[in-house]
Motif scaffolding. Structure first.
Motif: not given
Length: 186
Positions: A139-150
């Motif tokens: 969940d953390m990985c997905v959230q951070l990827c989305e926040e960083l537009s990765l």
């Protein structure tokens, strides 16, 4: 002919001859990239490293120092395209190296550790994460990827090596991963 370079940043137990790194290296070579493989030398590390955050941090700091030394004579600005490929702790090392030297690189991030997201910024590239990876919460990985537009992909049931224990499924998964990676090198 363009002048392109790829730098491979392995994990501690997942070296550049393991499947994700090995096939990525072959793809880069077929795309006529110069290939640089960094390596790390560590003393005695705990056998269950994931439960020892202090030792992970020490290993990360030591790996960064060694990479800094190994890459010091490369003028990355002389290349048309630079791609960093990291696995596990290598993802944090490469992201920090990129941020420290303000380079313009594309990244392939295999099974990041949480520290990776302290240094990675919006970049062209890919993040691959296993939903059963004990080193990094999905969940953390997905959230951070989305926040960083990765751009990211979560491999269902896969561990920190993007493996599920089902060999046939693992082969299919690595095939899909490599198809995606190959597009980045085109």
């Amino acid at each position: 002919m363009s002048k392109n370079i790829v730098v491979l940043f392995p994990g501690i137990g997942y070296h550049n001859d393991k499947p994700l790194m090995y096939y990525t290296k072959k793809i880069a070579k077929n795309a006529d990239y110069e290939i640089v493989e960094v390596s790390y030398e560590f003393g005695e590390l705990p056998t269950d490293l994931k439960k020892n955050q202090e030792k992970i941090q020490e290993a990360y700091e030591e790996a960064f120092k060694q990479v800094d030394e190994q890459l010091k004579n490369i003028d990355f600005k002389a290349y048309d395209r630079v791609v960093f490929v990291g696995k596990s702790i290598g993802t944090a090392v490469m992201a920090r190296y990129n941020m420290t030297y303000e380079l313009d690189v594309d990244m392939i991030i295999y099974t990041p550790i949480p520290e990776t997201f302290n240094y990675v910024s919006n970049c062209e590239g890919l993040v691959f994460h296993g939903s059963a990876d004990p080193f990094c919460d999905t969940d953390m990985c997905v959230q951070l990827c989305e926040e960083l537009s990765l751009t990211y992909a979560v491999v269902p049931g896969a561990n920190h090596s993007l493996e599920t224990g089902d060999v046939a499924l693992d082969i299919k998964n690595i095939g899909r991963v490599m198809e995606t990676v190959e597009k980045l090198f085109l």
